[in-house]
Structure formats: C-alpha cells, structure tokens
Design an enzyme around this catalytic site. Structure first.
Site, mmCIF file in Angstrom:
data_model
loop_
_atom_site.group_PDB
_atom_site.id
_atom_site.type_symbol
_atom_site.label_atom_id
_atom_site.label_comp_id
_atom_site.label_asym_id
_atom_site.label_seq_id
_atom_site.Cartn_x
_atom_site.Cartn_y
_atom_site.Cartn_z
ATOM 1 N N ALA A 116 2.997 -11.318 -3.295
ATOM 2 C CA ALA A 116 1.649 -10.986 -3.152
ATOM 3 C C ALA A 116 1.008 -12.271 -4.146
ATOM 4 O O ALA A 116 1.565 -12.648 -5.205
ATOM 5 C CB ALA A 116 1.145 -9.667 -3.263
ATOM 6 N N SER A 150 -1.057 -11.323 -6.841
ATOM 7 C CA SER A 150 -1.083 -9.988 -7.325
ATOM 8 C C SER A 150 -1.958 -10.195 -8.454
ATOM 9 O O SER A 150 -2.276 -8.771 -9.120
ATOM 10 C CB SER A 150 0.320 -9.614 -7.834
ATOM 11 N N SER A 206 -0.263 -0.558 -4.707
ATOM 12 C CA SER A 206 -0.671 -0.653 -5.954
ATOM 13 C C SER A 206 -1.643 0.504 -6.178
ATOM 14 O O SER A 206 -2.520 1.144 -5.207
ATOM 15 C CB SER A 206 -1.423 -1.895 -5.974
ATOM 16 N N GLU A 264 -4.367 -0.016 -7.450
ATOM 17 C CA GLU A 264 -5.942 -0.787 -7.512
ATOM 18 C C GLU A 264 -6.367 -0.470 -5.951
ATOM 19 O O GLU A 264 -7.409 -0.492 -5.642
ATOM 20 C CB GLU A 264 -5.742 -2.338 -7.385
ATOM 21 N N TYR A 294 -7.826 -7.860 -4.064
ATOM 22 C CA TYR A 294 -6.663 -7.523 -4.118
ATOM 23 C C TYR A 294 -6.167 -6.118 -3.463
ATOM 24 O O TYR A 294 -5.165 -5.803 -2.854
ATOM 25 C CB TYR A 294 -5.934 -7.717 -5.492
ATOM 26 N N HIS A 300 2.805 -1.348 -14.372
ATOM 27 C CA HIS A 300 4.135 -1.218 -14.983
ATOM 28 C C HIS A 300 4.379 -2.475 -15.399
ATOM 29 O O HIS A 300 3.958 -3.566 -15.045
ATOM 30 C CB HIS A 300 5.152 -0.813 -14.139
ATOM 31 N N ARG A 318 6.495 -9.538 -17.865
ATOM 32 C CA ARG A 318 5.208 -9.512 -17.207
ATOM 33 C C ARG A 318 4.441 -11.036 -17.243
ATOM 34 O O ARG A 318 4.820 -11.756 -18.349
ATOM 35 C CB ARG A 318 4.236 -8.575 -18.045
#
Length: 338
Positions: A88, A90, A131, A133, A156, A186, A191
């Site tokens: 994605a 993201s 997500s 979100e 998103y 997460h 990351r």
C-alpha cells in the site's frame, strides 16, 4: 510439499517479518516488489539467498498494485496457497498529498488482486491488511472492535475502508477464503524512518553517535495510539489464514499512549531530556487529526489464541537499542510461539 505464499509489500516492515516467519515454518515465499533505480530490499537481507541456488525458498517478482494485468499473470505463475496483501501507500500524512494514487494503489490494488484470484479460480486463502485509521473519530466506550463503524479521516483510511469491504464482498459473493486484519499501530526497528516512532529512535541513535546536532522536528505530540510490536502482529496474520473459516479481526494491545509518552520513554532509555532537543513543525500536522485509537482484540484472543507479549515500554527499548546497536534480537522465539 511445502505451502506457497505470495506477499505484496514484502520489502516493508510487516512484509519482511512475515517472510521470515513463513520461511521459518517451511513455506516457499514469493514477494511482489516495485522496480526502483536503487535496491529497496534491505529488510530482507537476513533471509534472502541467491535465486540461482536450487534450495532457495524466497523469490522476488517485479510488479505494481496499479497494474492488474501483471498481478493476474503473477498469481497464475506462482499459484500460491496463501496470499498476504500488505502492499500500500501506507503513510497517512503523505496520503493527503497523493490522494488519487493512494486510492488507486491502496484501495483498488486490493480489488485487482481479489478479481485475479476469482478469474483464475485459485483456491487460495487471502489476507487483507486493514488499519485502525479506518475508524477515525468514532468511539464506542473508547475501545474499537470489529463491530465499530468506520469513519476515516484521511485518504489512506478511506482507501483501507474500501479494501476492507471489497474483501468482505468477495468473501460473501464468490466464496473466497478472505480475511481482514484490522491492525492497530505496530512498530519495530524495521519501521520506515519517516514514521514518528522510528524518526525518534533513529534521531537518538544519530545523536549519541555524534552524527547530528540538529533538533528533532515533530508534529502533534498529544495524539494517542495503541502501539504493539510488529513481529507479534504478523503472527496474527498467519493464524487468520490457518482458520477453517475466514473472518475479520482487530489486532491490538488494548492500551493507548501518546507520542509525548513515546518520547519520554525513548529519551529516558539514554537519560536525555527530550524537551531540550524537540521542536514542533506545523507541517507535520494532519489536516484532520485522529486524537485517540485503542483496540479491542478480544476476538483474536478467543478465536486465534493470539495475545501480545511485548509491552509498550519494552517496545520502545527494543527500538532504541536496535538503532544504536544495529541489530534486533529474539525473533526466533517469536516465530516458535506463532
């Protein structure tokens, strides 16, 4: 014969951990990667082997979620038993700058994959990465579950809502074993460095090693998120596709912490006062903010037997120490527990 898995977004944080988990379990793993003028497979260095080696179990394929023809061809070539759709655009803040691309890659990309599976009549099990979100600003008693209505507050989040419901639709209309994982934030040492948690821990590593004397610029420090440890969350993804029946699952810790708290914990590992080094830059504020996110993972616990083990404090320590030391420990133990 080993199972075959296809992972979109394999070069990302979750994709790299998931590839490692599946290889640990004896899978043959195929990954979709975008063509780039620079190598972007660094997160896979510890599991990648030369594809010319006969016993290689990790295979990478060029493609893009906006190219339905290529996705159809790849699925027909690989014929996987399991598809983990993690790819994605993201980054939430970036989605406000690239809303059309985000909708195409993040939203329609899911539909392209599902329709290729339908047209090829592949008996696969499909995982779609949702997500937190998607929830935006709606709350029921503070905890967000599979039954909470969605109200996305970013392009998103809106694209992920489309992905969620198109997955449900293909499950109900075409009988595809398709599940949604509604994963709350997460984090990990893998990351991306533009995400706030890693931005903080990378700055700390650069600071203590004398690589920067510049301030750390951040946005809204009062936003609260439900933060877990990414390797544990990919175990939940795998468990979803081992169930006899598909379903939708929230994956979360049930705790919420502000970015200010993350700063305090991270700088506290090195006994540094963050207030002497952090400045606020309004450009990092979102046009529409999500103030608090906290998830209810009761269904994942009851049905999948999944619970998080790494605490918020431990997560911060893992990230800070890994950025300073250059390596992460303890993953084999997590894979063994999966």
């Amino acid at each position: 014969m080993s199972k075959i898995a296809l992972i979109t977004g394999i070069t990302g944080q979750d994709g790299s951990y998931l590839a490692e988990l599946l290889l640990h379990k004896g899978y043959e793993v195929h990954g979709l990667i975008r063509r780039s003028s620079t190598f972007n497979t660094g997160r896979l260095d510890n599991v990648y082997t030369d594809p010319h080696i006969p016993d290689s179990h990790l295979h990478l394929h060029y493609g893009d979620l906006t190219d339905g023809t290529a996705l159809h061809s790849l699925l027909g070539q690989v014929r996987p038993d399991e598809v983990y759709h993690l790819g994605a655009q993201s980054h939430v803040r970036v989605s406000f700058d690239t809303p059309v691309y985000t909708g195409d890659a993040t939203g329609l990309g899911t539909c392209r994959l599902l329709d290729a599976i339908r047209n090829l009549e592949l008996p696969v099990r499909f995982y779609q990465a949702g997500s937190s979100e998607m929830y935006g600003g709606l709350f029921i008693d503070g905890l967000l579950s599979e039954r909470t209505p969605f109200h996305p507050r970013s392009p998103y989040g809106a694209a992920k809502v489309y992905s969620h419901w198109i997955t449900v639709n293909y499950r109900e209309a075409h009988g595809i074993h398709a599940s949604n994982g509604i994963l709350f934030n997460h984090e990990s040492p893998r990351r991306g460095e533009t995400f706030v948690t890693r931005k903080i821990t990378r700055w700390l590593a650069d600071h203590v090693k004398g690589r920067t004397d510049q301030p750390l610029y951040l946005g809204n420090l009062d936003a609260k998120r439900d933060w877990g440890y990414a390797p544990e969350y990919v175990c939940a993804m795998w468990r979803m596709l081992q169930q006899d029946k598909p379903g939708d699952y929230v994956v979360a810790t049930g705790e919420t912490h502000s970015i200010r708290e993350f700063l305090t914990e991270a700088f506290g590992v090195l006994e540094i006062d963050w207030q002497k080094h952090v400045l606020i830059d309004p450009k990092y504020y979102r046009p529409s903010e999500v103030d608090v996110l906290i998830g209810d993972a009761s269904r994942a616990k009851e049905t999948l037997g999944w619970t998080p083990n790494v605490t918020f404090k431990e997560l911060v320590q893992i990230m800070v120490k890994a950025d300073i030391e250059g390596e992460e420990h303890g993953l084999t133990e997590i894979w063994d527990r999966a």
